[in-house]
Design a protein around this motif. Sequence first.
Motif, PDB file in Angstrom:
ATOM      1  N   TRP A   1      39.187  51.030  32.243  1.00  0.00           N
ATOM      2  CA  TRP A   1      39.937  49.797  32.454  1.00  0.00           C
ATOM      3  C   TRP A   1      39.354  48.748  31.514  1.00  0.00           C
ATOM      4  O   TRP A   1      38.151  48.523  31.488  1.00  0.00           O
ATOM      5  N   VAL A   2      40.200  48.116  30.714  1.00  0.00           N
ATOM      6  CA  VAL A   2      39.746  47.057  29.800  1.00  0.00           C
ATOM      7  C   VAL A   2      40.402  45.754  30.241  1.00  0.00           C
ATOM      8  O   VAL A   2      41.628  45.633  30.198  1.00  0.00           O
ATOM      9  N   PRO A   3      39.586  44.793  30.691  1.00  0.00           N
ATOM     10  CA  PRO A   3      40.167  43.517  31.108  1.00  0.00           C
ATOM     11  C   PRO A   3      40.751  42.776  29.912  1.00  0.00           C
ATOM     12  O   PRO A   3      40.230  42.871  28.799  1.00  0.00           O
ATOM     13  N   TYR A   4      41.848  42.060  30.156  1.00  0.00           N
ATOM     14  CA  TYR A   4      42.411  41.228  29.097  1.00  0.00           C
ATOM     15  C   TYR A   4      41.405  40.127  28.744  1.00  0.00           C
ATOM     16  O   TYR A   4      40.572  39.742  29.569  1.00  0.00           O
ATOM     17  N   GLU A   5      41.489  39.629  27.522  1.00  0.00           N
ATOM     18  CA  GLU A   5      40.545  38.608  27.063  1.00  0.00           C
ATOM     19  C   GLU A   5      40.596  37.336  27.901  1.00  0.00           C
ATOM     20  O   GLU A   5      39.620  36.600  27.956  1.00  0.00           O
ATOM     21  N   GLU A   6      41.712  37.084  28.570  1.00  0.00           N
ATOM     22  CA  GLU A   6      41.822  35.898  29.424  1.00  0.00           C
ATOM     23  C   GLU A   6      40.923  36.005  30.655  1.00  0.00           C
ATOM     24  O   GLU A   6      40.670  35.017  31.330  1.00  0.00           O
ATOM     25  N   ASN A   7      40.443  37.222  30.954  1.00  0.00           N
ATOM     26  CA  ASN A   7      39.542  37.479  32.068  1.00  0.00           C
ATOM     27  C   ASN A   7      40.104  36.936  33.388  1.00  0.00           C
ATOM     28  O   ASN A   7      39.404  36.278  34.151  1.00  0.00           O
ATOM     29  N   ASP A   8      41.385  37.204  33.631  1.00  0.00           N
ATOM     30  CA  ASP A   8      42.057  36.696  34.818  1.00  0.00           C
ATOM     31  C   ASP A   8      42.376  37.803  35.830  1.00  0.00           C
ATOM     32  O   ASP A   8      43.228  37.639  36.695  1.00  0.00           O
ATOM     33  N   GLY A   9      41.695  38.926  35.725  1.00  0.00           N
ATOM     34  CA  GLY A   9      41.915  40.032  36.647  1.00  0.00           C
ATOM     35  C   GLY A   9      42.904  41.065  36.144  1.00  0.00           C
ATOM     36  O   GLY A   9      42.989  42.162  36.675  1.00  0.00           O
ATOM     37  N   ARG A  10      43.661  40.708  35.120  1.00  0.00           N
ATOM     38  CA  ARG A  10      44.607  41.669  34.553  1.00  0.00           C
ATOM     39  C   ARG A  10      43.903  42.491  33.483  1.00  0.00           C
ATOM     40  O   ARG A  10      42.873  42.089  32.959  1.00  0.00           O
ATOM     41  N   GLY A  11      44.481  43.616  33.132  1.00  0.00           N
ATOM     42  CA  GLY A  11      43.924  44.469  32.101  1.00  0.00           C
ATOM     43  C   GLY A  11      44.757  45.718  31.956  1.00  0.00           C
ATOM     44  O   GLY A  11      45.887  45.783  32.423  1.00  0.00           O
TER      45      GLY A  11
END
Length: 148
Positions: free
Chosen positions: A50-60
Amino acid sequence: MSTFAEENVPGRHGPSATVQADPREVGRVRTEYSPAHDGDPDPGEIVWTWVPYEENDGRGKDRPVLVVAREAGGTFLAVPLSSKRHDGDLEWVPIGSGPWDRTGRDSWVDADRVLRLHEDGMRREACALDRMRFNLVRRRLQERYGWS
């Protein structure tokens, strides 16, 4: 809205979650090429996590990453792959195609984004990158961060 399958992706939650690491604050890093067909993640191998999106908002997203170093605490440093074209972008290293992409698309490695992985947070379903392409990535990381 996420599905049950997405919730259970290795590396998404808990103590084995994949997280972004600041490459200038991880201490001394010795990249190495040591893939071994033993079922365990090793530097030089492409694994899925799982790679988190750069926004680091729980999505990935569940995606392939190239393991580049083993850390003393039992974690690994890796850089994400993308099949989106990044020709001419110096942060992205072209590595061509391989078995990590079922459709045979060319891939690029994001040398600007370093991830910390835990052994339990990875699926070991990809392959070893050949030494020549691994060394292209290694050189870019050495240039950017002074890693050995």
